[in-house]
Design an enzyme around this catalytic site. Structure first.
Site, PDB file in Angstrom:
ATOM      1  N   LYS A   1     -19.840 -16.101  -1.896  1.00 29.03           N
ATOM      2  CA  LYS A   1     -20.155 -14.319  -1.709  1.00 29.03           C
ATOM      3  C   LYS A   1     -20.580 -14.593  -0.208  1.00 29.03           C
ATOM      4  O   LYS A   1     -19.362 -13.771   0.845  1.00 29.03           O
ATOM      5  CB  LYS A   1     -21.330 -13.970  -2.636  1.00 29.03           C
ATOM      6  CG  LYS A   1     -20.717 -13.434  -3.571  1.00 29.03           C
ATOM      7  CD  LYS A   1     -19.419 -12.941  -3.644  1.00 29.03           C
ATOM      8  CE  LYS A   1     -18.459 -11.699  -5.251  1.00 29.03           C
ATOM      9  NZ  LYS A   1     -19.368 -12.444  -6.648  1.00 29.03           N
TER      10      LYS A   1
ATOM     11  N   LYS B   1      -3.008 -20.033 -14.057  1.00 31.17           N
ATOM     12  CA  LYS B   1      -2.886 -19.413 -15.476  1.00 31.17           C
ATOM     13  C   LYS B   1      -2.512 -17.836 -14.857  1.00 31.17           C
ATOM     14  O   LYS B   1      -2.458 -17.842 -13.955  1.00 31.17           O
ATOM     15  CB  LYS B   1      -4.575 -19.842 -16.169  1.00 31.17           C
ATOM     16  CG  LYS B   1      -5.509 -19.529 -15.046  1.00 31.17           C
ATOM     17  CD  LYS B   1      -6.835 -19.774 -15.380  1.00 31.17           C
ATOM     18  CE  LYS B   1      -7.772 -19.451 -15.003  1.00 31.17           C
ATOM     19  NZ  LYS B   1      -9.371 -18.897 -15.554  1.00 31.17           N
TER      20      LYS B   1
ATOM     21  N   LYS C   1      -3.748 -11.904 -12.523  1.00 28.09           N
ATOM     22  CA  LYS C   1      -3.976 -10.457 -11.623  1.00 28.09           C
ATOM     23  C   LYS C   1      -2.804 -10.026 -10.898  1.00 28.09           C
ATOM     24  O   LYS C   1      -2.140  -8.940 -10.569  1.00 28.09           O
ATOM     25  CB  LYS C   1      -4.970  -9.474 -11.692  1.00 28.09           C
ATOM     26  CG  LYS C   1      -5.761  -9.392 -12.959  1.00 28.09           C
ATOM     27  CD  LYS C   1      -6.771  -8.955 -12.495  1.00 28.09           C
ATOM     28  CE  LYS C   1      -8.291  -8.474 -13.784  1.00 28.09           C
ATOM     29  NZ  LYS C   1      -7.505  -8.565 -14.774  1.00 28.09           N
TER      30      LYS C   1
END
Ligand code: TRP
Length: 329
Positions: free
Chosen positions: A111, A194, A197
């Site tokens: 992050k 895989k 979105k």
């Protein structure tokens, strides 16, 4: 029966990959355990601090889990932000979580690399909040993917430290609930990897038939087998993998044979695949639309869930305060 807690990240629409991964396991688990599932909306604030992001996607996630078959009469479904006992336990656990170990956490390091303009304290203490989510119900099992294993390990560290510090065995050390080999990884439509979105790669449970047909017809394939017995390329194999979960065995072997004889027309395969996906998702989509429009029902579900969760949470907080030594005057 074991107590299971899982937080659902409120990142909006679910796709087929989510359905056959986490969601399907949740559906099975709900009958076998004492389950608490919640939308992790406090956690969302660490990366998505604005109101526009928050409510809409939290609602959508709740709607889609209910539509897919989570039964609020069986599991306790709630919004994290409806349970004030969670932040209280989080505060208490923070006193006992060290800066060094939090900074060494892989997800935090990632992050601070990717979110340089907003490195907030919530990010640093993300694993502590997650521990509070689970410990508030003194759960023993946490269904999470590989990416969350370090967070679980930290949770166990916090538990061991708490128990040692206060000479108690109050909190159990939670373990990952692993599905490993039972998990089917659903590939995306873009030829590799895989389902995700990104545009055109995923089929969402809420997609209408026209959108599904369009996406499937545009899925990546190859120029077709030239000789019988030729090996399948990854993009074509991916379409067959999706068929595994939505089509009948007859359909699959029909196209498999066509492929093996080098007679396959990918257009036919895609048309069939699209119709089979539509047949699978349509009932879920209808429920999504119906539940989404029924705010009274959603309110009721959220209120009931919060009530049940708070029963268990307030008991834990009462006992923890006692253990730590708070006394009322
Ligand atoms: N960190 C989890 C994720 O990103 C979500 C989460 C928050 C969670 N609190 C939790 C998962 C407690 C399990 C238990 O997927």
């Amino acid at each position: 029966m074991e107590t299971v807690v899982s937080g659902i990240r409120s990142t909006g629409n679910l796709h087929l990959g989510n359905y056959f991964g986490a969601l399907k396991n949740f559906l099975r688990m709900q009958h076998e355990n004492h389950c608490y599932f919640f939308i992790a909306d406090y956690h969302s604030l660490t990366t998505h601090p604005t109101p526009e992001d928050l409510h809409g996607s939290s609602k959508q996630v709740l709607v889609e889990y209910l539509a897919a078959g989570l039964d609020p009469e069986i599991v306790t479904i709630y919004m994290q932000s409806d349970i004030p006992e969670i932040p209280e336990l989080y505060l208490l656990l923070n006193m006992n979580a060290y800066k060094g170990e939090l900074e060494r956490c892989t997800s935090f390091k990632e992050k601070i690399r990717n979110q340089t303009e907003n490195i907030n304290a919530g990010l640093l203490t993300y694993p502590v909040l997650m521990a509070a989510d689970v410990l508030i119900h003194r759960a023993t099992k946490v269904p999470v993917g590989k990416d969350q294993e370090q967070h679980l390990e930290m949770m166990r560290t916090f538990v061991a430290r708490f128990n040692r510090m206060y000479k108690t065995e109050y909190f159990p050390e939670p373990l990952a609930y692993n599905f490993g080999e039972q998990l089917i990884k659903i590939p995306g439509l873009d030829g590799s990897g895989k389902m995700g979105k990104s545009e055109g790669n995923g089929i969402f449970l809420a997609d209408d038939p026209a959108a599904i047909r369009k996406k499937v017809m545009r899925a990546v394939t190859d120029s077709g087998p030239l000789t019988p017995g030729q090996e399948m390329s990854e993009p074509v194999r991916n379409l067959f993998t999706i068929m595994q979960v939505v089509s009948t065995p007859e359909t699959i072997s029909h196209f498999r044979e066509k492929f093996d004889h080098a007679e396959i027309r990918y257009g036919d395969l895609k048309q069939q695949l699209a119709e089979d996906i539509i047949a699978f998702t349509s009932p879920i989509r209808e429920k999504i639309l119906q539940i989404s429009a029924d705010n009274n029902y959603l309110k009721k579900v959220a209120r009931q869930g919060a009530e049940k969760a708070r029963e268990s949470a307030s008991k834990t907080i009462r006992e923890v305060r006692q253990i730590i030594g708070f006394k009322s005057f």
